[in-house]
Design a protein around this motif. Structure first.
Motif, PDB file in Angstrom:
ATOM      1  N   GLN A 259       0.819  -1.222   0.100  1.00  0.00           N
ATOM      2  CA  GLN A 259      -0.072  -0.271   0.158  1.00  0.00           C
ATOM      3  C   GLN A 259       1.033   1.305   0.084  1.00  0.00           C
ATOM      4  N   MET A 260       2.201   1.220   0.768  1.00  0.00           N
ATOM      5  CA  MET A 260       2.871   2.388   0.717  1.00  0.00           C
ATOM      6  C   MET A 260       3.521   2.596  -0.301  1.00  0.00           C
ATOM      7  N   PHE A 261       4.043   1.742  -1.260  1.00  0.00           N
ATOM      8  CA  PHE A 261       4.465   1.900  -2.694  1.00  0.00           C
ATOM      9  C   PHE A 261       3.361   2.264  -3.359  1.00  0.00           C
ATOM     10  N   SER A 262       2.219   1.762  -3.391  1.00  0.00           N
ATOM     11  CA  SER A 262       1.255   2.126  -4.280  1.00  0.00           C
ATOM     12  C   SER A 262       0.918   3.716  -4.197  1.00  0.00           C
ATOM     13  N   GLU A 263       1.015   4.289  -2.852  1.00  0.00           N
ATOM     14  CA  GLU A 263       0.732   5.486  -2.565  1.00  0.00           C
ATOM     15  C   GLU A 263       1.628   6.344  -3.212  1.00  0.00           C
ATOM     16  N   LYS A 264       2.973   6.030  -2.920  1.00  0.00           N
ATOM     17  CA  LYS A 264       3.987   7.025  -3.563  1.00  0.00           C
ATOM     18  C   LYS A 264       4.088   6.982  -5.167  1.00  0.00           C
ATOM     19  N   PHE A 265       4.024   5.875  -5.595  1.00  0.00           N
ATOM     20  CA  PHE A 265       3.724   5.835  -7.271  1.00  0.00           C
ATOM     21  C   PHE A 265       2.460   6.238  -7.690  1.00  0.00           C
ATOM     22  N   GLY A 266       1.523   6.650  -7.050  1.00  0.00           N
ATOM     23  CA  GLY A 266       0.242   7.303  -7.284  1.00  0.00           C
ATOM     24  C   GLY A 266      -0.731   6.041  -8.075  1.00  0.00           C
ATOM     25  N   LYS A 267      -0.437   4.832  -7.756  1.00  0.00           N
ATOM     26  CA  LYS A 267      -1.431   3.984  -8.073  1.00  0.00           C
ATOM     27  C   LYS A 267      -2.593   3.368  -7.109  1.00  0.00           C
ATOM     28  N   GLY A 268      -2.386   3.971  -5.944  1.00  0.00           N
ATOM     29  CA  GLY A 268      -3.118   3.382  -4.829  1.00  0.00           C
ATOM     30  C   GLY A 268      -3.926   4.958  -4.141  1.00  0.00           C
ATOM     31  N   SER A 269      -5.010   4.653  -3.577  1.00  0.00           N
ATOM     32  CA  SER A 269      -5.758   5.730  -2.898  1.00  0.00           C
ATOM     33  C   SER A 269      -5.529   5.704  -1.369  1.00  0.00           C
ATOM     34  N   ARG A 270      -5.592   6.946  -0.747  1.00  0.00           N
ATOM     35  CA  ARG A 270      -5.408   6.978   0.683  1.00  0.00           C
ATOM     36  C   ARG A 270      -6.662   7.840   1.274  1.00  0.00           C
ATOM     37  N   THR A 271      -6.682   7.348   2.753  1.00  0.00           N
ATOM     38  CA  THR A 271      -7.706   8.032   3.428  1.00  0.00           C
ATOM     39  C   THR A 271      -7.194   9.441   4.063  1.00  0.00           C
ATOM     40  N   VAL A 272      -8.033  10.386   3.797  1.00  0.00           N
ATOM     41  CA  VAL A 272      -7.304  11.898   4.036  1.00  0.00           C
ATOM     42  C   VAL A 272      -8.359  12.233   4.837  1.00  0.00           C
ATOM     43  N   ASP A 273      -8.196  13.069   6.185  1.00  0.00           N
ATOM     44  CA  ASP A 273      -8.852  13.863   6.637  1.00  0.00           C
ATOM     45  C   ASP A 273      -8.333  15.185   6.627  1.00  0.00           C
ATOM     46  N   LEU A 274      -8.874  16.150   5.767  1.00  0.00           N
ATOM     47  CA  LEU A 274      -8.133  17.397   5.662  1.00  0.00           C
ATOM     48  C   LEU A 274      -7.904  18.156   6.773  1.00  0.00           C
ATOM     49  N   GLU A 275      -8.859  18.536   7.591  1.00  0.00           N
ATOM     50  CA  GLU A 275      -8.747  19.225   8.817  1.00  0.00           C
ATOM     51  C   GLU A 275      -7.828  18.635   9.780  1.00  0.00           C
ATOM     52  N   LEU A 276      -7.795  17.505   9.905  1.00  0.00           N
ATOM     53  CA  LEU A 276      -6.862  16.694  10.912  1.00  0.00           C
ATOM     54  C   LEU A 276      -5.499  16.590  10.399  1.00  0.00           C
TER      55      LEU A 276
ATOM     56  N   THR B 284      -8.049  -1.893   0.434  1.00  0.00           N
ATOM     57  CA  THR B 284      -7.778  -2.307  -0.929  1.00  0.00           C
ATOM     58  C   THR B 284      -7.796  -3.684  -1.381  1.00  0.00           C
ATOM     59  N   ASP B 285      -7.398  -4.521  -0.247  1.00  0.00           N
ATOM     60  CA  ASP B 285      -7.519  -5.964  -0.247  1.00  0.00           C
ATOM     61  C   ASP B 285      -8.982  -6.332  -0.556  1.00  0.00           C
ATOM     62  N   VAL B 286      -9.726  -5.786   0.342  1.00  0.00           N
ATOM     63  CA  VAL B 286     -11.226  -6.209   0.185  1.00  0.00           C
ATOM     64  C   VAL B 286     -11.645  -5.772  -1.319  1.00  0.00           C
ATOM     65  N   GLU B 287     -11.426  -4.685  -1.825  1.00  0.00           N
ATOM     66  CA  GLU B 287     -11.993  -4.091  -3.027  1.00  0.00           C
ATOM     67  C   GLU B 287     -11.426  -4.897  -4.194  1.00  0.00           C
ATOM     68  N   GLU B 288     -10.138  -5.451  -4.093  1.00  0.00           N
ATOM     69  CA  GLU B 288      -9.793  -6.283  -4.895  1.00  0.00           C
ATOM     70  C   GLU B 288     -10.220  -7.442  -5.175  1.00  0.00           C
ATOM     71  N   LEU B 289     -10.446  -8.114  -3.884  1.00  0.00           N
ATOM     72  CA  LEU B 289     -11.200  -9.697  -3.890  1.00  0.00           C
ATOM     73  C   LEU B 289     -12.512  -9.509  -4.388  1.00  0.00           C
ATOM     74  N   SER B 290     -13.312  -8.293  -4.246  1.00  0.00           N
ATOM     75  CA  SER B 290     -14.731  -8.050  -4.578  1.00  0.00           C
ATOM     76  C   SER B 290     -14.702  -8.035  -6.249  1.00  0.00           C
TER      77      SER B 290
ATOM     78  N   ALA C  97     -11.335 -11.491   5.067  1.00  0.00           N
ATOM     79  CA  ALA C  97     -10.725  -9.928   4.571  1.00  0.00           C
ATOM     80  C   ALA C  97     -11.510  -8.743   5.103  1.00  0.00           C
ATOM     81  N   THR C  98     -13.144  -9.127   4.924  1.00  0.00           N
ATOM     82  CA  THR C  98     -13.790  -8.013   5.516  1.00  0.00           C
ATOM     83  C   THR C  98     -13.773  -7.868   7.224  1.00  0.00           C
ATOM     84  N   GLN C  99     -13.628  -9.134   7.797  1.00  0.00           N
ATOM     85  CA  GLN C  99     -13.492  -9.203   9.274  1.00  0.00           C
ATOM     86  C   GLN C  99     -12.210  -8.280   9.787  1.00  0.00           C
ATOM     87  N   GLU C 100     -11.122  -8.656   9.034  1.00  0.00           N
ATOM     88  CA  GLU C 100      -9.963  -8.063   9.499  1.00  0.00           C
ATOM     89  C   GLU C 100     -10.029  -6.328   8.944  1.00  0.00           C
TER      90      GLU C 100
END
Length: 393
Positions: A161-178, A292-298, A313-316
């Motif tokens: 997930q970390m490499f996906s975010e750095k290379f722009g291939k993955g999405s991340r959860t962002v709280d703009l105010e926080l 991301t794991d749940v989305e890919e399996l779905s 995967a949904t439980q975890e």
């Protein structure tokens, strides 16, 4: 043939009787008893023995071979032997001479027989404890293996997930105010660390100046005593340096209090909040990795195996989502309290620093002392920083 030799010994054996009516000690007696014990344990084999029909010294024709007789070997029956010997009215002469009765001899032979039949009964409890210890160690090993396996899977997912975010291939959860508040805190900590570093340097330099003024005042006082023609001039300067040294120690106490408060705010309060923020960022990365794991399996085919994997995967994912939400709430609360504490502490410390510096350089000793009393600053007695003579030894 063992049985034939034992019977021959029994038939030909002579028991000497002494004057007291006791039997003598014979070497053949012990060997005969050992042979009898071996026969009682293993039993004679009828295929290897002969039946003597006559008494001792009978004709050879009285011996009937038993090689043709078929049947089980004779076994030792301890109950029958005990009954026969218990019914006897008089003890055996040989047993009497040894101080043993028939029942004691039978009991010892029964114990020997049981030990030979069950050699592992003595180690039953030892083997049970060893098996229990082995089961415990095996359970610990399995538990450690499971934890290492979970850690490896979690590390792989987070790294992906970390490499996906750095290379722009993955999405991340962002709280703009926080996220904005966290960035402000990091920048504030850097600036406060700079203030702390400069204030510490000022404290060290001012401490050296006060020490120099004290040494200079002592030198002027000494010269005032040794130079009669310049006694008044040296005396004035000595009094001035001593007054400056006293006021400098008061100002030094105020600056030390300022530095101590800033150090607590930066290296304890802010550092604790940043540690919680670091845990929050790690939880956010894990949350996005399992999301991301749940989305890919779905998005894949829905067979029986895939459905089971999606459920696991949904439980975890739910577990990491709860952890992420909890840490985000903790960070929000700590940022709020940190801001309130920072304003309160810095308002007091900046006012103290301003009043003390102004009073010192204005030469207003009374105002400087009132400032220390107002902010509850306690000065250390002179020479308290020096080690005692015991510590110097």
């Amino acid at each position: 043939m063992m049985a034939e030799s034992i019977m021959s010994k029994a038939a030909t054996m002579e028991i000497p009787i002494n004057s007291n009516g006791d039997t003598g000690t014979l070497a053949e007696d012990d060997s005969l008893e050992q042979d009898l014990q071996q026969v009682m344990v293993s039993g004679p084999n009828l295929n290897e023995t002969s039946i003597v029909s006559g008494g001792y010294g009978g004709p050879a024709g009285g011996i009937i071979p038993t090689s043709s007789i078929k049947g089980p070997a004779i076994r030792f029956n301890p109950e029958y032997l005990e009954g026969r010997r218990g019914a006897a009215s008089a003890p055996d002469i040989r047993m009497k001479s040894r101080g043993l009765t028939h029942s004691q001899s039978a009991a010892s032979r029964m114990a020997t027989y049981k030990d030979q039949q069950h050699p592992g009964s003595m180690h039953h409890s030892t083997s049970n404890s060893a098996l229990a210890a082995e089961e415990v160690s095996r359970g610990v090993a399995v538990e450690k293996l499971d934890s290492v396996k979970k850690w490896g899977i979690n590390t792989y997912k987070c790294t992906k997930q970390m490499f996906s975010e750095k290379f722009g291939k993955g999405s991340r959860t962002v709280d703009l105010e926080l996220e904005a508040q966290i960035e402000v805190l990091k920048e504030t900590k850097i600036k406060y660390e700079s203030v702390l570093r400069l204030a510490t340097a000022l404290t060290n330099h001012f401490h050296n100046m006060v020490q120099t003024q004290q040494a200079l005042g002592d030198t002027f006082a000494d010269l005032s005593q040794k130079s009669p023609e310049l006694q008044d001039e040296f005396g004035y300067n000595a009094e001035t340096q001593k007054l400056l040294c006293k006021n400098g120690e008061s100002l030094l106490g105020a600056i030390n209090f300022f530095v101590s408060s800033i150090n607590t705010l930066v290296n304890k309060t802010m550092e604790d909040t940043l540690l919680t923020i670091k845990l929050y960022e790690n939880a956010r990365l894990e949350f996005d990795a399992y999301r991301t794991d749940v989305e890919e399996l779905s998005q894949g085919p829905r067979d029986a195996v895939t459905v089971v994997r999606i459920e696991m995967a949904t439980q975890e994912y739910q577990v990491h989502r709860d952890k992420f939400e909890r840490l985000r709430s903790d960070v929000t609360i700590k940022l709020k309290f940190l801001e309130e504490n920072k304003v309160k502490v810095m308002h007091k410390q900046l006012l103290l620093f301003h009043n003390a510096i102004s009073a010192y350089f204005a030469g207003n000793q009374q105002q400087l002392e009132q400032t220390l009393i107002q902010f509850n600053v306690k000065l250390k007695p002179p020479g308290s920083d020096k080690p005692s003579w015991l510590e110097e030894q």
